[in-house]
Design a protein around this motif. Structure first.
Motif, PDB file in Angstrom:
ATOM      1  N   THR A   1       6.478 -21.180 -28.674  1.00  0.00           N
ATOM      2  CA  THR A   1       5.399 -22.017 -27.960  1.00  0.00           C
ATOM      3  C   THR A   1       4.151 -21.468 -28.356  1.00  0.00           C
ATOM      4  O   THR A   1       3.175 -22.088 -28.420  1.00  0.00           O
ATOM      5  N   GLY A   2       4.297 -19.893 -27.710  1.00  0.00           N
ATOM      6  CA  GLY A   2       3.230 -19.520 -27.195  1.00  0.00           C
ATOM      7  C   GLY A   2       3.450 -17.949 -26.419  1.00  0.00           C
ATOM      8  O   GLY A   2       4.468 -17.838 -26.484  1.00  0.00           O
ATOM      9  N   ILE A   3       2.400 -16.568 -27.091  1.00  0.00           N
ATOM     10  CA  ILE A   3       2.929 -15.493 -26.536  1.00  0.00           C
ATOM     11  C   ILE A   3       2.409 -14.648 -25.793  1.00  0.00           C
ATOM     12  O   ILE A   3       0.282 -15.782 -25.867  1.00  0.00           O
ATOM     13  N   ILE A   4       1.433 -14.295 -25.095  1.00  0.00           N
ATOM     14  CA  ILE A   4       1.085 -13.717 -23.901  1.00  0.00           C
ATOM     15  C   ILE A   4       0.669 -12.224 -24.008  1.00  0.00           C
ATOM     16  O   ILE A   4       2.670 -11.688 -23.759  1.00  0.00           O
ATOM     17  N   ILE A   5      -0.038 -12.022 -24.564  1.00  0.00           N
ATOM     18  CA  ILE A   5       0.319  -9.908 -24.534  1.00  0.00           C
ATOM     19  C   ILE A   5      -0.254  -9.508 -23.393  1.00  0.00           C
ATOM     20  O   ILE A   5      -1.382  -9.480 -22.953  1.00  0.00           O
ATOM     21  N   THR A   6       0.409  -8.946 -22.622  1.00  0.00           N
ATOM     22  CA  THR A   6      -0.072  -7.816 -21.347  1.00  0.00           C
ATOM     23  C   THR A   6      -0.929  -6.921 -21.747  1.00  0.00           C
ATOM     24  O   THR A   6      -0.352  -6.665 -22.988  1.00  0.00           O
ATOM     25  N   LYS A   7      -0.952  -5.841 -20.486  1.00  0.00           N
ATOM     26  CA  LYS A   7      -1.324  -4.390 -20.311  1.00  0.00           C
ATOM     27  C   LYS A   7      -2.570  -4.551 -21.817  1.00  0.00           C
ATOM     28  O   LYS A   7      -2.388  -3.002 -22.108  1.00  0.00           O
TER      29      LYS A   7
ATOM     30  N   GLY B   1      -3.708 -10.411 -21.559  1.00  0.00           N
ATOM     31  CA  GLY B   1      -3.748  -9.761 -19.684  1.00  0.00           C
ATOM     32  C   GLY B   1      -4.429  -8.223 -20.165  1.00  0.00           C
ATOM     33  O   GLY B   1      -3.767  -7.571 -20.870  1.00  0.00           O
ATOM     34  N   THR B   2      -5.512  -8.595 -19.398  1.00  0.00           N
ATOM     35  CA  THR B   2      -6.240  -7.372 -18.992  1.00  0.00           C
ATOM     36  C   THR B   2      -6.628  -6.342 -17.753  1.00  0.00           C
ATOM     37  O   THR B   2      -7.357  -5.942 -17.921  1.00  0.00           O
ATOM     38  N   GLY B   3      -5.163  -6.052 -17.112  1.00  0.00           N
ATOM     39  CA  GLY B   3      -5.434  -5.683 -16.110  1.00  0.00           C
ATOM     40  C   GLY B   3      -3.773  -6.003 -14.969  1.00  0.00           C
ATOM     41  O   GLY B   3      -3.918  -7.462 -14.951  1.00  0.00           O
TER      42      GLY B   3
ATOM     43  N   ASP C   1      -7.287 -12.483 -11.707  1.00  0.00           N
ATOM     44  CA  ASP C   1      -8.591 -13.166 -12.875  1.00  0.00           C
ATOM     45  C   ASP C   1      -8.795 -12.318 -13.953  1.00  0.00           C
ATOM     46  O   ASP C   1      -9.452 -12.578 -15.001  1.00  0.00           O
ATOM     47  N   ASP C   2      -7.757 -11.563 -14.230  1.00  0.00           N
ATOM     48  CA  ASP C   2      -7.742 -10.124 -15.537  1.00  0.00           C
ATOM     49  C   ASP C   2      -7.115 -10.688 -16.727  1.00  0.00           C
ATOM     50  O   ASP C   2      -5.571 -10.483 -16.953  1.00  0.00           O
ATOM     51  N   PHE C   3      -6.978 -11.521 -17.576  1.00  0.00           N
ATOM     52  CA  PHE C   3      -6.458 -12.572 -18.361  1.00  0.00           C
ATOM     53  C   PHE C   3      -7.244 -13.982 -18.943  1.00  0.00           C
ATOM     54  O   PHE C   3      -8.517 -13.851 -18.672  1.00  0.00           O
ATOM     55  N   GLU C   4      -7.742 -14.048 -20.149  1.00  0.00           N
ATOM     56  CA  GLU C   4      -7.913 -14.403 -21.559  1.00  0.00           C
ATOM     57  C   GLU C   4      -7.214 -15.512 -22.126  1.00  0.00           C
ATOM     58  O   GLU C   4      -6.340 -14.165 -22.628  1.00  0.00           O
ATOM     59  N   LYS C   5      -8.089 -16.334 -22.022  1.00  0.00           N
ATOM     60  CA  LYS C   5      -7.525 -17.323 -23.039  1.00  0.00           C
ATOM     61  C   LYS C   5      -7.688 -16.706 -24.331  1.00  0.00           C
ATOM     62  O   LYS C   5      -8.847 -15.988 -24.273  1.00  0.00           O
ATOM     63  N   PHE C   6      -6.875 -16.904 -25.736  1.00  0.00           N
ATOM     64  CA  PHE C   6      -7.024 -16.224 -26.193  1.00  0.00           C
ATOM     65  C   PHE C   6      -7.175 -16.811 -27.574  1.00  0.00           C
ATOM     66  O   PHE C   6      -7.015 -17.686 -27.756  1.00  0.00           O
ATOM     67  N   GLU C   7      -8.546 -16.546 -28.234  1.00  0.00           N
ATOM     68  CA  GLU C   7      -9.012 -16.817 -29.272  1.00  0.00           C
ATOM     69  C   GLU C   7      -9.064 -15.957 -30.700  1.00  0.00           C
ATOM     70  O   GLU C   7     -10.080 -15.028 -30.580  1.00  0.00           O
ATOM     71  N   SER C   8      -8.740 -16.242 -31.837  1.00  0.00           N
ATOM     72  CA  SER C   8      -8.577 -14.659 -32.763  1.00  0.00           C
ATOM     73  C   SER C   8      -9.517 -14.562 -33.494  1.00  0.00           C
ATOM     74  O   SER C   8     -10.476 -13.593 -34.073  1.00  0.00           O
ATOM     75  N   ASP C   9     -10.124 -15.447 -33.506  1.00  0.00           N
ATOM     76  CA  ASP C   9     -12.003 -15.621 -34.163  1.00  0.00           C
ATOM     77  C   ASP C   9     -12.848 -14.661 -33.282  1.00  0.00           C
ATOM     78  O   ASP C   9     -13.810 -13.841 -33.431  1.00  0.00           O
ATOM     79  N   GLY C  10     -13.042 -15.535 -32.160  1.00  0.00           N
ATOM     80  CA  GLY C  10     -14.096 -14.472 -30.715  1.00  0.00           C
ATOM     81  C   GLY C  10     -13.147 -13.348 -30.876  1.00  0.00           C
ATOM     82  O   GLY C  10     -13.782 -11.810 -31.058  1.00  0.00           O
TER      83      GLY C  10
END
Ligand code: GDP
Ligand code: MG
Length: 443
Positions: free
Chosen positions: A235-241, A266-268, A272-281
Motif C-alpha cells: 500500500t505504500g513504499i519507504i525508500i531509505t538511504k 529516509g535521509t539519514g 528524524d531523518d525521515f520525510e513525507k514524500f510528495e512527488s511534486d515537491g
C-alpha cells in the motif's frame, strides 16, 4: 540527496531558461541532457525512453498557454513527476502497519522513524518486533523505541512463534492508535519469508502493508517491489538511504511495479531523518524550484509563533533581524535541508558548507560581534568596510574573516527574503507562488 541528479537537472533548466529560442534543436539537447542525468541516477531505461518521447511530443506540439520556455520547463516538471508517480499518503488514523523488506533495507530503523512521525502528529504509536530469527533485531528496535519513548513488544523470549507474538503484541497495544509491526527480512527473496509475511497479513489484516526499499540498490528494487506486491499487495513504499546514493532513481522508478507509491523517504540514520514524500515537491526541489509545502510542514512542527516575525520580512532586514532568523532556522533543523526547499533556482545564492552549520557557538559569536557594532552598522551592514571591520573584530575578539561571514550571511539572506516576499524567483513557475499564504500559515 540525489545531488548529482539535481544539479544536472538544474543545469538543464537553466539552459532552457536562458535559451534564445526554443526549437527542435533545443528540445533535442534538453532530452539528451535529461536522459544522461536519469541514466546516471539509475532510472530504468524503459522509463527514460518513455519520458524522452513524451517530452519531445509535448514540448513543441502541445498547444501553449505559457511562453515557450515556461512551457518546456512545465513539461519537464510534469513528466518527471509522472515517472515517479504520485506519493501515497499514510492516513493519520488508528491502524495496523506491517513493514516488509529484505535484510538491511532499513526496516527496523524505519519502524522507529514512522512511529516518531505519528507521535509528532499527536497519535499514539507502538511497535511490535516479529523478527525472531536474530536476537539483535529486538535489541536494536528496543533501543530505538526507548529513545523516542514509544512502547515496544518483544515476544522473542517466548520462542519462535511469529504468529503468536504478532497477535499478542497487537492485543497488548489495543489502546494504541498505530501498531507498527517489524517483520523479519531475509538476504534474498526466499519463499520462506514470503510465506511468513503472507501468513501475518492474512491473520492480522493490517490496513497498511509498507515495503522498505534501499535506494542504493538501484534498479534491483524493481524485482523486490514486484515480489512483495504479488505476495501481500503493497500500500505504500519507504525508500531509505536516499542520503547516501546517487542511484536513488532506480528505487523511485521501481514504484511503477506496484499499485502504490512512495510514502516516505529516509535521509539519514537518525530517527528524524525521515520525510513525507510528495512527488511534486520532491521534483520541484530537484529542479531548484523549492518545496514550499514541505517547508511549511517542517516549520509548523518546530516553530512557535513568536519565532516568526513577519514584519521583518516586509521592512528592512537588519543584522538584528538576521540574528533572529538564524535562531529560528536553527530550531527548524539542518539548514541545508531547509535551503533546498526554498525556490532559489535562479538567485545564484551560494553558501559554502561552513555557512550551513548554524551552531550555538556561532550564534554566540555573532551576538558578540553585533554588540561591537554601532546602531548605524546594525541597520546598514553595507557600510562596514576595512576600518570598521577591523574595529568590530578587535572589539569582539573575533577575526575580520568571521565578521565578513556574518555580513555575507546578511547579504544572502536579505536577497532571499526579498525574493520570497516578492513571491517570485527567476524560475518562471515560481510566479504566483502563494508566499503570502505560507507566511500567514507560519504565523
Ligand atoms: P533492516 O535489516 O531492514 O531492519 O535494516 P535496519 O533498519 O537495521 O538498517 C540497516 C542499516 O541501514 C542500519 O545501519 C541503519 O542505520 C541504516 N539506515 C537505515 N535507513 C537509513 C537511511 O535512510 N539513511 C542512512 N544513511 N542509513 C540508513
Ligand atoms: Mg531489522
Amino acid at each position: 540527496m540525489l545531488e548529482k541528479l539535481s544539479s544536472s537537472l538544474k543545469e538543464t533548466i537553466r539552459k532552457i531558461a536562458m535559451a534564445k529560442r526554443i526549437d527542435k534543436h533545443t528540445v533535442d539537447e534538453l532530452v539528451r541532457d535529461i536522459q544522461r542525468a536519469l541514466i546516471q541516477a539509475d532510472v530504468k531505461i524503459a522509463l527514460v525512453k518513455e519520458i524522452s518521447s513524451r517530452i519531445r511530443e509535448r514540448a513543441l506540439k502541445e498547444k501553449m498557454v505559457l511562453n515557450p520556455r515556461e512551457h518546456v520547463i512545465k513539461v519537464v516538471y510534469e513528466e518527471l513527476i509522472n515517472i515517479i508517480g504520485k506519493g501515497v499518503e499514510v492516513p493519520l488514523a488508528p491502524q495496523k502497519i506491517m513493514m516488509v523488506g529484505l535484510h538491511g533495507s532499513g526496516k527496523t530503523s524505519s519502524c522507529a522513524k514512522l512511529a516518531r512521525y505519528f507521535q509528532k502528529k499527536g497519535l499514539k504509536p507502538a511497535v511490535i518486533c516479529a523478527d525472531v530469527y536474530r536476537p539483535a533485531a529486538a535489541d536494536q528496535l528496543r533501543q530505538l523505541c526507548d529513545k523516542i519513548d514509544v512502547p515496544f513488544y518483544d515476544g522473542a523470549p517466548e520462542g519462535k512463534d511469529v504468529m503468536g507474538i504478532v497477535k499478542a503484541g497487537v492485543k497488548e497495544f489495543e489502546k494504541y492508535d498505530v501498531k507498527i509491526i517489524d517483520t523479519a527480512g531475509r538476504h534474498a527473496l526466499e519463499e520462506e519469508m514470503i510465506e511468513e509475511i503472507r501468513e501475518i497479513e492474512k491473520r492480522i489484516k493490517p490496513e497498511q502493508r509498507v515495503l522498505i526499499l534501499d535506494a542504493s540498490i538501484g534498479q534491483q528494487a524493481s524485482v523486490q517491489a514486484r515480489a512483495f506486491d504479488d505476495a501481500i499487495g503493497i500500500t505504500g513504499i519507504i525508500i531509505t538511504k536516499m542520503d547516501g546514493t546517487a542511484k536513488g532513481g532506480g528505487a523511485l522508478s521501481a514504484v511503477s511495479e506496484t499499485n502504490s507509491g512512495v510514502a516516505f523517504i529516509g535521509t539519514g540514520e537518525k530517527v528524524d531523518d525521515f520525510e513525507k514524500f510528495e512527488s511534486d515537491g520532491f521534483i520541484s526541489r530537484m529542479l531548484g524550484m523549492g518545496d514550499i509545502k514541505s517547508l511549511i510542514e517542517m516549520a509548523e512542527e518546530s516553530l512557535e509563533p513568536e519565532d516568526v516575525d513577519l514584519e521583518l520580512l516586509k521592512g528592512k532586514f537588519t543584522l538584528k533581524d538576521l540574528y533572529k532568523q538564524l535562531e529560528a532556522l536553527k530550531k527548524m533543523g539542518p539548514f541545508k535541508k531547509i535551503m533546498q526547499m526554498l525556490p532559489l533556482g535562479g538567485l545564484g545564492i551560494d553558501f559554502d558548507d561552513q555557512m550551513y552549520q548554524i551552531t550555538e557557538d556561532k550564534l554566540k559569536r555573532y551576538k558578540v560581534m553585533m554588540d561591537s557594532m554601532t546602531e548605524e552598522e546594525l541597520n546598514e551592514p553595507k557600510i562596514i568596510g576595512g576600518s570598521r571591520l577591523k574595529r568590530i573584530a578587535r572589539g569582539s575578539g573575533t577575526t575580520t574573516a568571521e565578521v565578513n561571514e556574518l555580513i555575507k550571511y546578511h547579504r544572502l539572506m536579505k536577497k532571499m527574503m526579498k525574493s520570497l516576499t516578492a513571491g517570485r524567483g527567476k524560475i518562471p513557475m515560481m510566479q504566483g507562488m502563494p508566499m503570502d499564504k505560507m507566511m500567514k500559515k507560519m504565523k
